[in-house]
Design a protein around this motif. Structure first.
Motif, PDB file in Angstrom:
ATOM      1  N   UNK A   1     -10.798  58.215  -8.067  1.00 36.92           N
ATOM      2  CA  UNK A   1     -10.874  56.860  -8.606  1.00 36.92           C
ATOM      3  C   UNK A   1     -12.311  56.521  -8.999  1.00 36.92           C
ATOM      4  N   UNK A   2     -13.255  57.005  -8.208  1.00 29.76           N
ATOM      5  CA  UNK A   2     -14.666  56.743  -8.496  1.00 29.76           C
ATOM      6  C   UNK A   2     -15.068  57.368  -9.832  1.00 29.76           C
ATOM      7  N   UNK A   3     -14.551  58.570 -10.106  1.00 28.86           N
ATOM      8  CA  UNK A   3     -14.879  59.242 -11.357  1.00 28.86           C
ATOM      9  C   UNK A   3     -14.318  58.484 -12.555  1.00 28.86           C
TER      10      UNK A   3
ATOM     11  N   UNK B   1     -14.298  58.284 -24.157  1.00 27.74           N
ATOM     12  CA  UNK B   1     -15.288  58.863 -23.243  1.00 27.74           C
ATOM     13  C   UNK B   1     -14.733  60.155 -22.670  1.00 27.74           C
ATOM     14  N   UNK B   2     -15.580  61.166 -22.575  1.00 25.55           N
ATOM     15  CA  UNK B   2     -15.204  62.423 -21.921  1.00 25.55           C
ATOM     16  C   UNK B   2     -16.371  62.884 -21.072  1.00 25.55           C
TER      17      UNK B   2
ATOM     18  N   UNK C   1     -17.131  52.509 -16.783  1.00 23.41           N
ATOM     19  CA  UNK C   1     -18.426  51.837 -16.849  1.00 23.41           C
ATOM     20  C   UNK C   1     -19.247  52.348 -18.031  1.00 23.41           C
ATOM     21  N   UNK C   2     -19.259  53.667 -18.225  1.00 23.38           N
ATOM     22  CA  UNK C   2     -20.007  54.243 -19.349  1.00 23.38           C
ATOM     23  C   UNK C   2     -19.427  53.790 -20.673  1.00 23.38           C
ATOM     24  N   UNK C   3     -18.113  53.685 -20.734  1.00 24.67           N
ATOM     25  CA  UNK C   3     -17.465  53.220 -21.962  1.00 24.67           C
ATOM     26  C   UNK C   3     -17.893  51.796 -22.279  1.00 24.67           C
TER      27      UNK C   3
ATOM     28  N   UNK D   1     -15.538  54.547 -36.412  1.00 29.14           N
ATOM     29  CA  UNK D   1     -15.931  53.152 -36.186  1.00 29.14           C
ATOM     30  C   UNK D   1     -16.565  52.878 -34.832  1.00 29.14           C
ATOM     31  N   UNK D   2     -16.418  53.803 -33.879  1.00 33.35           N
ATOM     32  CA  UNK D   2     -16.911  53.551 -32.522  1.00 33.35           C
ATOM     33  C   UNK D   2     -17.603  54.789 -31.956  1.00 33.35           C
ATOM     34  N   UNK D   3     -18.522  54.604 -31.017  1.00 35.60           N
ATOM     35  CA  UNK D   3     -19.129  55.764 -30.360  1.00 35.60           C
ATOM     36  C   UNK D   3     -18.095  56.543 -29.546  1.00 35.60           C
ATOM     37  N   UNK D   4     -18.234  57.848 -29.564  1.00 36.71           N
ATOM     38  CA  UNK D   4     -17.509  58.736 -28.650  1.00 36.71           C
ATOM     39  C   UNK D   4     -18.559  59.343 -27.737  1.00 36.71           C
TER      40      UNK D   4
END
Length: 445
Positions: A42-44, A60-61, A50-52, A129-132
């Motif tokens: 769950x923490x991961x 996000x990957x 959060x990074x997203x 259109x968005x950051x990956x």
């Protein structure tokens, strides 16, 4: 709790992807791309979320760990996505997190319907259109199931069994190029008059080499055995060999004046730098034709077929087909690499998706002199090929012309994951630069 669903990177239809994302609109969604069990905390997942949020990302990957057996766990670092990361096999790992804005970016896009390229189409839509964003730390664990070497994996995209899938991937990439302004219309490639100018010979076989005492004589003799309606020579750029290669070449040159043996003054040249040295030499012919120091031409008519092709259509580059084999010339999988995915209509666009264009490669010398090779020892040929494809006509020969011999010392037979990543990063950077050049060129027309 964020919902996790299976969504294969290959084999997902447009309709399936859209229906799935519609069911989770306005939510975060964790996609399992591999369909296997993934150990994630769950923490991961919260870290990915959060990074997203901080990057306003659509997808996000992260890096991960993989088990190689009962006792071994090894890191699996990935690479950052670039604008030119148009490979449909870009490695996102086993898990990606879709954000609500990422889901909306795809659902608001109405594109072509695909049977198998749904995920690829989706990530390209998000990418527009968005950051990956990649998180450069391992956030989950998965068991490795594909133990093939890098040299075995790299030709999956030209396997005839994957042809239908590749046609769809090409269409999805072409759709993307049209939307970002990087698409080249059919027939936009410039024809050249390959009979212009004066050259010392009709053709030059170019062989860069360093420390290939085991194979260099075979390569040179294969080149010197060509039968051509016109004069030709063989230019070997011997990059300060220390294993006896230089002595072998000196001996061969003393026996045949057609062999031009060059030792660079500089000591910092890669394969690309050696190519530049050879094609800019005053003895280089009208056409510069590749032969690697490990390899052979399939027959004495290879050079003639290539020269004839140049004259057929005013091509600046001609690319043939090759067969993978061992030193007994027995065929190795996947056999013939002919890159039949190339078409005159869309090949220049598809060149930004695939990782190679084939061999042997041959160039109209004035054009390749004007473009030049990057001074590197990987991807130097791809860099020139996509640049030429973006402006000039390329001719293809789908018959076998070349024998690519694999041996235990071959440089790309079994690369480390770190080296594979470095190679992919470099080729993605080439695609990024060429994509931007094409966008700028289209805007200025």
């Amino acid at each position: 709790m964020i919902q996790t669903i299976d969504l294969p990177q290959y084999g997902s239809s447009t309709q399936h992807v859209r229906d799935t994302l519609k069911a989770y609109r306005n939510q975060y969604l964790l996609l399992n791309l591999c369909g296997r069990e993934v150990t994630v905390t769950e923490e991961a997942v919260e870290r990915m979320k959060q990074c997203a949020g901080s990057a306003h990302a659509g997808l996000v990957y992260s890096d991960y760990l993989k088990t190689m057996g009962s006792d071994s766990i090894v890191p699996a670092p990935l690479t950052d996505l670039q604008e030119g990361s148009l490979r449909d096999d870009f490695d996102f790992g086993a898990l990606v997190l879709l954000t609500p804005t990422g889901i909306e970016a795809y659902l608001s896009f109405e594109g072509e319907e695909f049977k198998t390229a749904g995920f690829y189409q989706m990530r390209l839509a998000i990418q527009r259109s968005l950051p990956i964003v990649r998180i450069p730390q391992p956030l989950y664990i998965i068991a490795e199931t594909d133990f093939r070497t890098s040299g075995q994996k790299q030709f999956d995209y030209v396997n005839p069994r994957n042809r239908d899938v590749q046609i769809e991937m090409e269409a999805a990439c072409t759709e993307h190029l049209k939307l970002v302004g990087g698409y080249l219309k059919p027939g936009s490639g410039q024809a050249v008059d390959v009979d212009e100018g004066c050259f010392p010979v009709l053709a030059s076989v170019i062989i860069p080499v360093r420390n290939r005492a085991r194979t260099i004589a075979d390569a040179v003799k294969s080149a010197l055995s060509q039968q051509l309606d016109g004069t030709y020579n063989v230019i070997v750029a011997d990059n300060h060999s220390t294993d006896g290669t230089t002595q072998i070449l000196s001996s061969l040159a003393s026996q045949d004046s057609r062999l031009v043996h060059i030792i660079p003054e500089r000591t910092d040249l890669g394969i690309g730098g050696c190519w530049n040295l050879a094609v800019n030499d005053s003895r280089c012919g009208r056409f510069a034709v590749q032969l690697d120091s490990d390899d052979l031409y399939s027959g004495p008519d290879t050079l003639q077929k290539i020269v004839d092709k140049f004259h057929e259509g005013g091509y600046s580059m001609v690319i043939g087909s090759y067969r993978m084999c061992n030193f007994d010339l027995e065929t190795l999988p996947p056999g013939i690499i002919d890159h039949r995915e190339w078409t005159d209509e869309n090949g220049p666009n598809n060149a930004l998706r695939i990782n190679g264009l084939g061999a042997p490669r041959a160039f109209y010398t004035p054009v390749v002199r004007s473009i030049g090779f990057p001074n590197v020892s990987y991807g130097e040929d791809y860099a020139v090929a996509i640049r030429i494809a973006g402006e000039y006509r390329i001719g293809r020969i789908f018959d076998e012309l070349y024998l690519c011999r694999r041996w235990e010392g071959n440089s790309d037979a079994a690369l480390s994951p770190e080296k594979v990543n470095l190679n992919n990063i470099y080729k993605d950077s080439l695609r990024t630069a060429e994509l931007q050049r094409r966008i700028d060129s289209n805007l200025n027309r």
